[in-house]
Design an enzyme around this catalytic site. Structure first.
Site, PDB file in Angstrom:
ATOM      1  N   LYS A  15       0.827  -1.217   0.000  1.00 43.45           N
ATOM      2  CA  LYS A  15       0.000   0.000   0.000  1.00 43.45           C
ATOM      3  C   LYS A  15       0.859   1.264   0.000  1.00 43.45           C
ATOM      4  O   LYS A  15       0.620   2.190  -0.759  1.00 43.45           O
ATOM      5  CB  LYS A  15      -0.945   0.022   1.218  1.00 43.45           C
ATOM      6  CG  LYS A  15      -1.905  -1.146   1.283  1.00 43.45           C
ATOM      7  CD  LYS A  15      -2.822  -1.075   2.489  1.00 43.45           C
ATOM      8  CE  LYS A  15      -2.104  -1.083   3.828  1.00 43.45           C
ATOM      9  NZ  LYS A  15      -1.341  -2.336   4.092  1.00 43.45           N
ATOM     10  N   ARG A  90      -9.104   1.397   9.037  1.00 40.53           N
ATOM     11  CA  ARG A  90      -8.722   0.020   9.352  1.00 40.53           C
ATOM     12  C   ARG A  90      -9.803  -0.696  10.146  1.00 40.53           C
ATOM     13  O   ARG A  90      -9.613  -1.864  10.487  1.00 40.53           O
ATOM     14  CB  ARG A  90      -7.438   0.038  10.189  1.00 40.53           C
ATOM     15  CG  ARG A  90      -6.170  -0.419   9.451  1.00 40.53           C
ATOM     16  CD  ARG A  90      -5.029  -0.259  10.428  1.00 40.53           C
ATOM     17  NE  ARG A  90      -3.840  -0.988  10.126  1.00 40.53           N
ATOM     18  CZ  ARG A  90      -2.794  -0.490   9.470  1.00 40.53           C
ATOM     19  NH1 ARG A  90      -2.832   0.711   8.955  1.00 40.53           N
ATOM     20  NH2 ARG A  90      -1.710  -1.222   9.317  1.00 40.53           N
ATOM     21  N   ARG A 129      11.798  -5.563   4.361  1.00 42.93           N
ATOM     22  CA  ARG A 129      11.465  -4.136   4.189  1.00 42.93           C
ATOM     23  C   ARG A 129      12.453  -3.244   4.952  1.00 42.93           C
ATOM     24  O   ARG A 129      12.758  -3.481   6.107  1.00 42.93           O
ATOM     25  CB  ARG A 129      10.038  -3.872   4.687  1.00 42.93           C
ATOM     26  CG  ARG A 129       9.685  -2.387   4.733  1.00 42.93           C
ATOM     27  CD  ARG A 129       8.198  -2.149   4.741  1.00 42.93           C
ATOM     28  NE  ARG A 129       7.558  -2.428   6.016  1.00 42.93           N
ATOM     29  CZ  ARG A 129       6.257  -2.258   6.244  1.00 42.93           C
ATOM     30  NH1 ARG A 129       5.457  -1.822   5.283  1.00 42.93           N
ATOM     31  NH2 ARG A 129       5.742  -2.551   7.413  1.00 42.93           N
ATOM     32  N   ARG A 162      11.769  -1.610  10.683  1.00 42.48           N
ATOM     33  CA  ARG A 162      10.817  -1.271  11.732  1.00 42.48           C
ATOM     34  C   ARG A 162      10.776  -2.355  12.804  1.00 42.48           C
ATOM     35  O   ARG A 162      10.824  -3.534  12.494  1.00 42.48           O
ATOM     36  CB  ARG A 162       9.414  -1.104  11.118  1.00 42.48           C
ATOM     37  CG  ARG A 162       9.223   0.258  10.491  1.00 42.48           C
ATOM     38  CD  ARG A 162       7.976   0.364   9.662  1.00 42.48           C
ATOM     39  NE  ARG A 162       6.784  -0.249  10.222  1.00 42.48           N
ATOM     40  CZ  ARG A 162       5.603  -0.279   9.601  1.00 42.48           C
ATOM     41  NH1 ARG A 162       5.471   0.300   8.420  1.00 42.48           N
ATOM     42  NH2 ARG A 162       4.572  -0.855  10.145  1.00 42.48           N
ATOM     43  N   ARG A 173      -0.067  -8.813  13.439  1.00 42.47           N
ATOM     44  CA  ARG A 173      -0.654  -7.765  12.579  1.00 42.47           C
ATOM     45  C   ARG A 173      -1.536  -8.372  11.492  1.00 42.47           C
ATOM     46  O   ARG A 173      -2.581  -7.830  11.160  1.00 42.47           O
ATOM     47  CB  ARG A 173       0.455  -6.906  11.964  1.00 42.47           C
ATOM     48  CG  ARG A 173       0.981  -5.868  12.967  1.00 42.47           C
ATOM     49  CD  ARG A 173       2.326  -5.323  12.585  1.00 42.47           C
ATOM     50  NE  ARG A 173       2.360  -4.761  11.271  1.00 42.47           N
ATOM     51  CZ  ARG A 173       3.461  -4.676  10.517  1.00 42.47           C
ATOM     52  NH1 ARG A 173       4.607  -5.103  10.985  1.00 42.47           N
ATOM     53  NH2 ARG A 173       3.417  -4.137   9.337  1.00 42.47           N
TER      54      ARG A 173
HETATM   55  P1  ADP Z   1       1.757  -1.535   7.434  1.00 47.04           P
HETATM   56  O1  ADP Z   1       2.408  -0.607   6.455  1.00 47.04           O
HETATM   57  O2  ADP Z   1       2.600  -2.712   7.687  1.00 47.04           O
HETATM   58  O3  ADP Z   1       0.368  -1.913   7.045  1.00 47.04           O
HETATM   59  P2  ADP Z   1       1.316   0.781   9.103  1.00 47.04           P
HETATM   60  O4  ADP Z   1       2.522   1.619   9.006  1.00 47.04           O
HETATM   61  O5  ADP Z   1       0.145   1.158   8.269  1.00 47.04           O
HETATM   62  O6  ADP Z   1       1.706  -0.747   8.815  1.00 47.04           O
HETATM   63  O7  ADP Z   1       0.830   0.675  10.598  1.00 47.04           O
HETATM   64  C1  ADP Z   1       1.717   0.357  11.640  1.00 47.04           C
HETATM   65  C2  ADP Z   1       0.941   0.294  12.952  1.00 47.04           C
HETATM   66  O8  ADP Z   1       0.377   1.591  13.232  1.00 47.04           O
HETATM   67  C3  ADP Z   1      -0.245  -0.655  12.964  1.00 47.04           C
HETATM   68  O9  ADP Z   1       0.121  -1.986  13.285  1.00 47.04           O
HETATM   69  C4  ADP Z   1      -1.114  -0.027  14.070  1.00 47.04           C
HETATM   70  O10 ADP Z   1      -0.586  -0.303  15.358  1.00 47.04           O
HETATM   71  C5  ADP Z   1      -0.914   1.464  13.810  1.00 47.04           C
HETATM   72  N1  ADP Z   1      -1.919   2.005  12.867  1.00 47.04           N
HETATM   73  C6  ADP Z   1      -1.672   2.513  11.638  1.00 47.04           C
HETATM   74  N2  ADP Z   1      -2.818   2.911  11.062  1.00 47.04           N
HETATM   75  C7  ADP Z   1      -3.806   2.645  11.954  1.00 47.04           C
HETATM   76  C8  ADP Z   1      -5.226   2.810  11.947  1.00 47.04           C
HETATM   77  N3  ADP Z   1      -5.879   3.319  10.875  1.00 47.04           N
HETATM   78  N4  ADP Z   1      -5.919   2.433  13.044  1.00 47.04           N
HETATM   79  C9  ADP Z   1      -5.312   1.927  14.116  1.00 47.04           C
HETATM   80  N5  ADP Z   1      -3.983   1.722  14.198  1.00 47.04           N
HETATM   81  C10 ADP Z   1      -3.232   2.071  13.119  1.00 47.04           C
HETATM   82  P1  ADP Z   2       2.254  -1.907   3.141  1.00 41.50           P
HETATM   83  O1  ADP Z   2       2.248  -0.396   3.147  1.00 41.50           O
HETATM   84  O2  ADP Z   2       1.019  -2.488   2.521  1.00 41.50           O
HETATM   85  O3  ADP Z   2       2.553  -2.489   4.488  1.00 41.50           O
HETATM   86  P2  ADP Z   2       4.792  -1.633   1.684  1.00 41.50           P
HETATM   87  O4  ADP Z   2       4.480  -0.727   0.550  1.00 41.50           O
HETATM   88  O5  ADP Z   2       5.536  -1.064   2.832  1.00 41.50           O
HETATM   89  O6  ADP Z   2       3.443  -2.394   2.186  1.00 41.50           O
HETATM   90  O7  ADP Z   2       5.577  -2.887   1.083  1.00 41.50           O
HETATM   91  C1  ADP Z   2       6.055  -3.942   1.919  1.00 41.50           C
HETATM   92  C2  ADP Z   2       7.398  -4.408   1.378  1.00 41.50           C
HETATM   93  O8  ADP Z   2       7.201  -5.105   0.142  1.00 41.50           O
HETATM   94  C3  ADP Z   2       8.387  -3.294   1.070  1.00 41.50           C
HETATM   95  O9  ADP Z   2       9.693  -3.777   1.361  1.00 41.50           O
HETATM   96  C4  ADP Z   2       8.217  -3.045  -0.432  1.00 41.50           C
HETATM   97  O10 ADP Z   2       9.421  -2.562  -1.036  1.00 41.50           O
HETATM   98  C5  ADP Z   2       7.885  -4.443  -0.937  1.00 41.50           C
HETATM   99  N1  ADP Z   2       6.922  -4.468  -2.051  1.00 41.50           N
HETATM  100  C6  ADP Z   2       5.846  -3.668  -2.228  1.00 41.50           C
HETATM  101  N2  ADP Z   2       5.157  -4.017  -3.325  1.00 41.50           N
HETATM  102  C7  ADP Z   2       5.803  -5.082  -3.860  1.00 41.50           C
HETATM  103  C8  ADP Z   2       5.592  -5.906  -5.031  1.00 41.50           C
HETATM  104  N3  ADP Z   2       4.545  -5.697  -5.823  1.00 41.50           N
HETATM  105  N4  ADP Z   2       6.486  -6.886  -5.274  1.00 41.50           N
HETATM  106  C9  ADP Z   2       7.538  -7.105  -4.449  1.00 41.50           C
HETATM  107  N5  ADP Z   2       7.801  -6.367  -3.341  1.00 41.50           N
HETATM  108  C10 ADP Z   2       6.952  -5.365  -3.053  1.00 41.50           C
END
Ligand code: ADP
Ligand code: ADP
Length: 225
Positions: A15, A90, A129, A162, A173
């Protein structure tokens, strides 16, 4: 009319990566609730301290504080043309709050691309990542490595992993996503806003698929680029 895009999908599906690409292509602002929390943690605010206690366990931060934080961000003038929301909403409570909030700006959620992949893919992506210290730019040591090891291509800052990308927290998660966020798939499908995208494709292919969805629905919408 402003354009609001909600990127839905499990942790690690891409995302944030796609939101960065779409923001660059459309000029819309990328709002990541996770990045906003991490900024608060870095600045040692009260909200940051509260958020950290949930994030460290892979749990969701309570809806009320999360909604208030995103509301503040969406109200800033740079979001006038709209925004790409990554990681928010979320929960169903957050989705309802967003809908009310956007109605206040005479807007609505326009598209909800649902990017999906199997847990096995997610776990592997999250373990590889790396994130840039200053602006949260996203890399992957296998699929999207930086040009210089350990440094952000865009701003030269240090890359780090992270804390919540550790195996145990990642598993929780994904479970929390399945329980609390996955109901939004049916919620937005019921509003005819959901578009399913195969998140196992290479990054550029996913971006192309997203851009084509946006272009198809774009008639009558305004873009700053
Ligand atoms: P990812 O990119 O792996 O989906 P995020 O960076 O979006 O993770 O989120 C990291 C953490 O921040 C989540 O596990 C949660 O604890 C918190 N968080 C982020 N967005 C939200 C939300 N919309 N509602 C509640 N908690 C959130
Ligand atoms: P999210 O925000 O949904 O948690 P991220 O954008 O942070 O996901 O992506 C998670 C990890 O996967 C990062 O290390 C990113 O570089 C990698 N990644 C994202 N999209 C792809 C894809 N289509 N193919 C392979 N790796 C990807």
């Amino acid at each position: 009319m402003a354009t609001y895009i909600v990127l839905l999908g499990p942790p690690g599906v891409g995302k944030g990566t796609q939101a960065e690409n779409l923001a660059a292509q459309t000029g819309l602002i990328h709002i990541s609730s996770g990045d906003l929390f991490r900024e608060n943690i870095k600045n040692q605010t009260e909200l940051g301290r509260l958020a950290k206690s949930f994030m460290d366990k892979g749990e969701l931060v309570p809806d009320d504080v999360t909604v208030a934080m995103v509301k503040d961000r969406l109200a800033r003038p740079d979001c006038k043309a709209g925004a790409i929301l990554d990681g928010f909403p979320r929960t169903p409570v957050q989705a309802e709050a967003l809908s009310r909030l956007l109605a206040g700006f005479k807007g609505d959620v326009n598209f909800v691309p649902f990017i999906n992949a199997d847990p096995r893919v997610l776990i592997e992506r999250l373990s590889d990542r790396w994130i840039c210290r200053t602006q949260g730019h996203i890399y992957n040591i296998k699929s999207n490595p930086p040009r210089v090891a350990g440094r952000c291509d865009l701003d030269g800052s240090e890359l780090y992993q992270r804390d919540d990308d550790k195996a145990g927290t990642v598993t929780n998660r994904i479970k929390v996503y399945a329980e609390q966020t996955a109901p939004l798939i049916a919620y937005y499908r019921g509003q005819n806003k959901l578009v399913e995208i195969d998140g196992t494709q290479p990054i550029e292919k996913v971006t192309d698929a997203l851009l084509s969805v946006i272009r198809k629905g774009q008639a009558g919408m305004s873009w700053s680029k």
